[in-house]
Design a protein around this motif. Sequence first.
Motif, PDB file in Angstrom:
ATOM      1  N   TYR A 111       0.872  -1.264   0.177  1.00 28.12           N
ATOM      2  CA  TYR A 111       0.022   0.032   0.083  1.00 28.12           C
ATOM      3  C   TYR A 111       0.926   1.391   0.057  1.00 28.12           C
ATOM      4  O   TYR A 111       2.121   1.187   0.579  1.00 28.12           O
ATOM      5  N   ASP A 112       0.245   2.387  -0.540  1.00 29.33           N
ATOM      6  CA  ASP A 112       1.167   3.819  -0.511  1.00 29.33           C
ATOM      7  C   ASP A 112       0.418   4.198   0.664  1.00 29.33           C
ATOM      8  O   ASP A 112      -0.508   5.253   0.590  1.00 29.33           O
ATOM      9  N   VAL A 113       1.094   3.914   1.922  1.00 30.77           N
ATOM     10  CA  VAL A 113       0.795   4.369   3.228  1.00 30.77           C
ATOM     11  C   VAL A 113       1.161   5.894   3.409  1.00 30.77           C
ATOM     12  O   VAL A 113       2.397   6.334   3.075  1.00 30.77           O
ATOM     13  N   HIS A 114       0.236   6.806   3.882  1.00 31.68           N
ATOM     14  CA  HIS A 114       0.305   8.086   4.065  1.00 31.68           C
ATOM     15  C   HIS A 114       0.181   8.308   5.558  1.00 31.68           C
ATOM     16  O   HIS A 114      -0.919   8.429   6.064  1.00 31.68           O
ATOM     17  N   PHE A 115       1.440   8.293   6.483  1.00 27.91           N
ATOM     18  CA  PHE A 115       1.146   8.121   7.965  1.00 27.91           C
ATOM     19  C   PHE A 115       1.316   9.396   8.590  1.00 27.91           C
ATOM     20  O   PHE A 115       2.566  10.119   8.449  1.00 27.91           O
ATOM     21  N   VAL A 116       0.427   9.859   9.408  1.00 29.53           N
ATOM     22  CA  VAL A 116       0.589  11.110  10.007  1.00 29.53           C
ATOM     23  C   VAL A 116       0.285  11.001  11.478  1.00 29.53           C
ATOM     24  O   VAL A 116      -0.622  10.345  11.854  1.00 29.53           O
ATOM     25  N   MET A 117       1.042  11.605  12.176  1.00 31.43           N
ATOM     26  CA  MET A 117       1.015  11.530  13.648  1.00 31.43           C
ATOM     27  C   MET A 117       1.066  12.931  14.209  1.00 31.43           C
ATOM     28  O   MET A 117       1.800  13.934  13.743  1.00 31.43           O
ATOM     29  N   ASN A 118       0.325  13.293  15.356  1.00 25.79           N
ATOM     30  CA  ASN A 118       0.361  14.493  16.093  1.00 25.79           C
ATOM     31  C   ASN A 118       1.344  14.208  17.063  1.00 25.79           C
ATOM     32  O   ASN A 118       1.595  13.272  17.733  1.00 25.79           O
ATOM     33  N   VAL A 119       1.541  15.658  17.596  1.00 25.58           N
ATOM     34  CA  VAL A 119       2.480  15.498  18.872  1.00 25.58           C
ATOM     35  C   VAL A 119       1.460  16.557  19.592  1.00 25.58           C
ATOM     36  O   VAL A 119       1.308  17.858  19.363  1.00 25.58           O
ATOM     37  N   THR A 120       1.230  16.164  20.926  1.00 29.56           N
ATOM     38  CA  THR A 120       0.134  17.028  21.743  1.00 29.56           C
ATOM     39  C   THR A 120       0.904  17.932  22.458  1.00 29.56           C
ATOM     40  O   THR A 120       1.627  17.386  23.580  1.00 29.56           O
ATOM     41  N   ASP A 121       1.146  18.914  22.261  1.00 28.83           N
ATOM     42  CA  ASP A 121       2.130  20.244  22.949  1.00 28.83           C
ATOM     43  C   ASP A 121       1.152  21.084  23.693  1.00 28.83           C
ATOM     44  O   ASP A 121       1.986  22.182  24.272  1.00 28.83           O
ATOM     45  N   LEU A 286      14.480   2.629  18.964  1.00 26.26           N
ATOM     46  CA  LEU A 286      13.472   1.201  18.699  1.00 26.26           C
ATOM     47  C   LEU A 286      13.282   0.969  17.190  1.00 26.26           C
ATOM     48  O   LEU A 286      12.359   0.077  17.154  1.00 26.26           O
ATOM     49  N   LYS A 287      13.808   1.638  16.369  1.00 29.15           N
ATOM     50  CA  LYS A 287      13.582   1.331  14.949  1.00 29.15           C
ATOM     51  C   LYS A 287      12.040   1.864  14.430  1.00 29.15           C
ATOM     52  O   LYS A 287      11.548   0.980  13.442  1.00 29.15           O
ATOM     53  N   VAL A 288      11.564   2.614  15.219  1.00 31.89           N
ATOM     54  CA  VAL A 288      10.120   3.064  14.581  1.00 31.89           C
ATOM     55  C   VAL A 288      10.461   3.935  13.422  1.00 31.89           C
ATOM     56  O   VAL A 288      10.938   4.851  13.868  1.00 31.89           O
ATOM     57  N   ARG A 289       9.691   3.860  12.352  1.00 31.83           N
ATOM     58  CA  ARG A 289       9.964   4.564  11.336  1.00 31.83           C
ATOM     59  C   ARG A 289       9.565   6.031  11.625  1.00 31.83           C
ATOM     60  O   ARG A 289       8.353   6.269  12.080  1.00 31.83           O
ATOM     61  N   GLU A 290       9.821   7.036  10.972  1.00 32.73           N
ATOM     62  CA  GLU A 290       9.343   8.574  11.487  1.00 32.73           C
ATOM     63  C   GLU A 290       7.758   8.674  10.749  1.00 32.73           C
ATOM     64  O   GLU A 290       8.024   7.965   9.561  1.00 32.73           O
ATOM     65  N   PRO A 291       7.148   9.393  11.159  1.00 32.52           N
ATOM     66  CA  PRO A 291       5.786   9.642  10.630  1.00 32.52           C
ATOM     67  C   PRO A 291       5.934  10.305   9.244  1.00 32.52           C
ATOM     68  O   PRO A 291       7.173  10.890   9.114  1.00 32.52           O
ATOM     69  N   ASP A 292       5.304  10.237   8.117  1.00 36.60           N
ATOM     70  CA  ASP A 292       5.632  11.260   6.976  1.00 36.60           C
ATOM     71  C   ASP A 292       5.195  12.365   7.237  1.00 36.60           C
ATOM     72  O   ASP A 292       6.065  13.370   6.944  1.00 36.60           O
ATOM     73  N   ILE A 293       4.355  12.852   8.202  1.00 34.95           N
ATOM     74  CA  ILE A 293       3.944  14.203   8.589  1.00 34.95           C
ATOM     75  C   ILE A 293       3.628  14.027  10.112  1.00 34.95           C
ATOM     76  O   ILE A 293       3.009  13.179  10.406  1.00 34.95           O
ATOM     77  N   VAL A 294       4.500  14.987  10.664  1.00 36.80           N
ATOM     78  CA  VAL A 294       4.150  15.307  12.120  1.00 36.80           C
ATOM     79  C   VAL A 294       3.404  16.423  12.526  1.00 36.80           C
ATOM     80  O   VAL A 294       3.822  17.587  11.732  1.00 36.80           O
ATOM     81  N   THR A 295       2.453  16.667  13.113  1.00 38.92           N
ATOM     82  CA  THR A 295       1.585  17.870  13.378  1.00 38.92           C
ATOM     83  C   THR A 295       1.677  18.237  14.877  1.00 38.92           C
ATOM     84  O   THR A 295       1.339  17.277  15.794  1.00 38.92           O
ATOM     85  N   ARG A 296       1.855  19.490  15.020  1.00 33.98           N
ATOM     86  CA  ARG A 296       1.895  19.994  16.457  1.00 33.98           C
ATOM     87  C   ARG A 296       0.691  20.948  16.691  1.00 33.98           C
ATOM     88  O   ARG A 296       0.214  21.614  15.877  1.00 33.98           O
TER      89      ARG A 296
END
Lengths: 806, 806
Positions: A111-121, A286-296
């Motif tokens: 799959y062409d995965v587009h992985f977005v993760m937030n940072v709750t700051d 831990l070799k966790v891949r970086e998200p494609d986009i991080v949102t703060r």
Amino acid sequence: MILTWAQHRLKVLSSNIVLKRLKSTNRHKLATSMSVQQPPWSPPKRQAEEQVLRVYNSLTKTKTEFVPTNGRHVKWYNCGPTVYDASHMGHARNYVTQDIIRRIMSDYFGYDVHFVMNVTDIDDKIIERARQNHLLDTFRSQTTTLSAGLINQVRDAWRIYVRERLSKGLPSDEKPLEGEEDAAFSHICDSIGNPDWKQECLKRDEKFDMHFSSARRCLNALQTAQLQLGTSNVGLDVTHQLIEDSRDILAISLDAQLKSTVTDPAISRNLAAYWEGKFFEEMARLKVREPDIVTRVTEYVPEIVAYVERIIQNGYAYEAEGSVYFDTLTFDGTNGHNYAKLEPWSKGNRELLEGGEGALSSRTGRRSPSDFALWKASKSGEPSWPSPWGPGRPGWHIECSVMASAIFGENLDIHSGGIDLAFPHHDNEMAQAEAYHNCSPWVNYFLHTGHLHIEGLKMSKSLKNFITIDEILQKFTPRQLRLAFLTQLWNSKVDFSESLMTGEVRNIETAMNNFFTNVKALVSQYRAEGTASDGLHHYESSERELISSLYRSQSAFRAALCDSFNTPAALDTLRDIVSRTNVYINSRGKALNVPVVENVARWVGEMLRVFGLGEGEKSQIGWGQAEEADANLNREEILTPYIRTLSSFRDGVRALAMAKNETSLKDILALSDKLRDVDLVPLGVALDDQEDGKALVKLVSPADLVKAREEKRLQAEAKAAKKSASVEAEHQKRLQKIERGRVSPKDMFKPPSVPEGTYGSWNEDGIPLTDGEGKELSKNQGKKVQKDWATQAKFHEDFLAWQKGG
Amino acid sequence: MILTWAQHRLKVLSSNIVLKRLKSTNRHKLATSMSVQQPPWSPPKRQAEEQVLRVYNSLTKTKTEFVPTNGRHVKWYNCGPTVYDASHMGHARNYVTQDIIRRIMSDYFGYDVHFVMNVTDIDDKIIERARQNHLLDTFRSQTTTLSAGLINQVRDAWRIYVRERLSKGLPSDEKPLEGEEDAAFSHICDSIGNPDWKQECLKRDEKFDMHFSSARRCLNALQTAQLQLGTSNVGLDVTHQLIEDSRDILAISLDAQLKSTVTDPAISRNLAAYWEGKFFEEMARLKVREPDIVTRVTEYVPEIVAYVERIIQNGYAYEAEGSVYFDTLTFDGTNGHNYAKLEPWSKGNRELLEGGEGALSSRTGRRSPSDFALWKASKSGEPSWPSPWGPGRPGWHIECSVMASAIFGENLDIHSGGIDLAFPHHDNEMAQAEAYHNCSPWVNYFLHTGHLHIEGLKMSKSLKNFITIDEILQKFTPRQLRLAFLTQLWNSKVDFSESLMTGEVRNIETAMNNFFTNVKALVSQYRAEGTASDGLHHYESSERELISSLYRSQSAFRAALCDSFNTPAALDTLRDIVSRTNVYINSRGKALNVPVVENVARWVGEMLRVFGLGEGEKSQIGWGQAEEADANLNREEILTPYIRTLSSFRDGVRALAMAKNETSLKDILALSDKLRDVDLVPLGVALDDQEDGKALVKLVSPADLVKAREEKRLQAEAKAAKKSASVEAEHQKRLQKIERGRVSPKDMFKPPSVPEGTYGSWNEDGIPLTDGEGKELSKNQGKKVQKDWATQAKFHEDFLAWQKGG
């Protein structure tokens, strides 16, 4: 349909052939003329339906076929961390497991995965922690002497803590009133040895033990401080020891008194930035891949305000006392909307709802207890952003709705997070987004990773089984940790235990390592022998059997992953083919078919790499060795920090040279010193400046260099301290001398400088003529007072000069 | 079905709700009681049907959906090389292209591909070549002295060669009879300068030119040898020089006389083993993945015998003169069998059929001219294996039928090979296998790679455009070669040309290298800056647009590969997203969203790696650098030059700063420029100074950087030269103008400024009053001289000023 058509063509052709057969007598000619066209072809039949990916979807609590809406593109939003403290095993479980699923989706299923993760700051926990840290730091730097006042202040804080926190775990008839804290605490100290009693307290408040420890530590510190004060030992050390040992308690008390004075928004932002940096460092380990986009969140506040406005416009939210709340009752049932799709049974669960609202939330203004804050009015001491409802900050749930919408719009394929986020966080998030977009559903698949327990118990600081990632990585490798999670279903509870790590995990790792080592040796030997042939193909029934096993394993592996990423079953498949191959190797002797074995090993290695278990991402047989990873640094990785240092030094020099200030040259020299003493130290470069102006360059171990610089610094500090002590002594001496001159010689023989009645009369300079009884002074006495007078006259002169400002 | 069920559930639930609404008056209570179950969920709708892989299947000459019979497992047999000579560009085209398709199938589409390839090590070409090499080697080692006998032996061989090989290209009336060879050859030497004549000869025999070269070289050697013999110079050197220069001709002659003496089977086996080793070496250089299983004919002879026996039993083959032939006429049409499914129109094409049978085949014994050999009786001098039909060896086509069946049984998903193998080889292979298994079809998909031409012409030794892999790799890298093939469809003709390599291929490579270098620099800078935030999310419409482009590219890329592995279209997709990203980077300035750019670069790099274009298989951004793979340097070796440069820059800066000269700051800036333009260039570090004072750091290949800086220097020089030329021209112009003012206006109308006798008299300013004949000047003349005088007066003024030093 195609089959039918082919059958039809076949018929037509057959009849043609018959026709031609009749017309022609030459068989060969016939064969030529009848075959100007290719015979019909029909697509092969599948022996079985192709496997499809099914995932356990929290929206149905069942495994449902995964259907992305747009081809192979997968829009995936994952709830990221709230950054206010060190990451722990719970984070590891959650993010490593998400990473495994993400890798399977992209690296295995393509799959062409587009992985977005937030940072709750922006979060109440961040605000409180940052404020308390700040207030405690300020207090510490301002408090340098131990005093009765300080001790009283700490004791008051301790009493409030005992009354308000520690007592939560006590039976209701044992909770102390004001003034009863000391007695209550000594009662607790007596009772805590009784396991049943303690257990009851922990049932009432799971933090009871933690509170007790803090209170006891503080009380001990208070007793020590009292003793020190008695012996006038009131220096910086003892003062800061008291503050340190009382920090948990003091921080709460300072915060209660002074929180409204903390207004600089940088205070929470800096804490969040620090822990965000730490979080991503741990993830990398831990070799966790970086998200494609991080949102703060801090970067999306204007969008959040606009989002909340639209929800109000759509009729699903209302303002009260400067805050905005989501109207759950109106939403639920209107226009086909459902509130709490994930956990409808948790609607109205007050404990869960309050946990979601945060400690600093207002308790009033809601129309229904199930309504939750979209926007919180900020009190003083809480960071705030402008809004139509006055200064405030976003509620927790709205943050994710807004950021996910900002990237993906009105539909996500996957939303993921830990299972504890399902209600209220994710249910509220969905309600908000559906209220905003007027769509349904906003999320197609909700993937929730299961809880983590340690040795069978929930991880908590009070249970003393709270493990940070840093701690666990001192004991196990990232690969072992990941293997542990892979042996469990992603959506079930993991029990992380010593027996898991030393049992199953170690077994798998050892089996794989032995297998790969063995195969690599066989392949290397085989290659060395070249293309020699004994005339036999070595592909007999046992090879056919092994290759069939490989096919079956590949198919079973796929089936396992299609079955909602069943990694334990997939791992079993790999272990099975490895052990079958070992049996084959041991049985086949000289006739061993090395390429067949190599095929198995390559496939097993690739699949382990799909799981993120690979070290040093080479296409070698196996899954690599962690040790090699360092040695395998490429030129670029090695060089980058050095070139970067060079470039920023040059940037600095140029900026100073272009500024053309008076101090530019001096500043450039200071920058050169900083390069040597600060920037290059962690890089292991020592520059020793020499007389000829050319520094001697040494490449050494960074650790050694850091240590050497630290020693140098300490020496310099000690020298400086010594110097400053001697300067101080000199100063004190001088002050004493000056002090001695404060009294004018004219007054030195008169009271109060001498006791009343020492002398009877004085001359105009104040030199005594007679003693207290009127008797003239003896010659010797006269000489002495005159000498003393002259000495004091000189001292007084100095004093007057100093007073004038010398 | 699920939808219907869901709708049904919805109905049931709705009626429940209505019921409950009627019963309850408390709205909140209602909300709670009605939601103990999750609301119904239905699978998302796909916006479009999922793309399926279609492949151009030679069995239909159309693109048909690819359906593997057994899940994702793909049984693939590829025709490997006949190993008797060096691999050439035709091999490169074929095997690299197969490798690309294989990588796409496994690495992109995620099939479990099982790729089997044979090595043909029993073949008439191998037998002949090995025997000739052996006989020539023996002859050379036994012949150490030049003699009239040797010269005669070579001359006889030469005559036979002229008569039997060279004459193939001659017009039938010019073919020499025995004794006419010398005259005929001298006629050829005269005629070969005539292009039309030569062209006609090449039409008759494409090897004509090659034969002519061999004959001429041999004749020259004979003449030299004759002279040496006359001077009694008969040593080893001159002897072996004659043998070497006549080797093509001598080998044929020795083989004709002595072939029956060559009986050791190791002779052909060793040649085959040597060239097989070379073949796999070249494939490794071209980054062609090794097959999962390699099968050699010599290892499958007993299986071949059994296979042939079964075909005879099944009634599709017959024995004749110790050979066995396939009965094409019986097979074609019996039990639904079709002969020549791939190229039915080629049935009976004698030239193709004979090519398939081999030079050493018997010409007699076949029932039909289209029948072909399954088993060939071996004559003496040909290696042989025992069989029911006497000593012999397998026919070419049966080898593949047997080996593919041995691994895969009665069905293959894919069979591949070069298009020239389609008929008769693959058609015969299929006929045999279907005759053996009594199945149809044996192969579901036949993939044939297209021809390779060089500069528009078929590659052949006689056209002198025959290029070995070793030769091409001295000129281009494996990556460039692979890129060239990727720019063409796998099943169409490739024209390999200088313009392709220096045009499209270089453009793609440069565009990718520049892109990756740039992105790596941006990412590295971004990482170095840490998690600082300016409070803006930098994900605005241009980022949304770029990410949308990325999705569209991913989808278009998939569509291209689903469309029968359309790699040119897929490459275009990558180039397009790269140029869009470049535009985005250039337009976005400080607001650049680096992670978005990084996402694009990572995806593009991964896709290039799917094509086998990656170097150093790390998960870094981009496709790696070939040079790095070798660099097994240690950290210290890598770092030292960089640290040294840093340190001496600092030395220079400090010296200047301490000197405190007036020009110190300027000199420091000059030193900073020198660091960028001179010192760092050979180290491969490019510093791009930017407006914000922070240089963008790029780590590139030093060679590229030196080249770029050199170009920049040349440009600057050209610009400077142009500027200085224009300055010089300006200067000259000024000088001319000044020069024009040298004469005072008073003298301008007097000799020598004008010819003697032009004017007769002048006023005091030197303005003429009368002409040479004493006549007063006309009014017009008078006006003119006054105007000229005024002009000159102005010029003279300028001149005087210049003379003073203006």
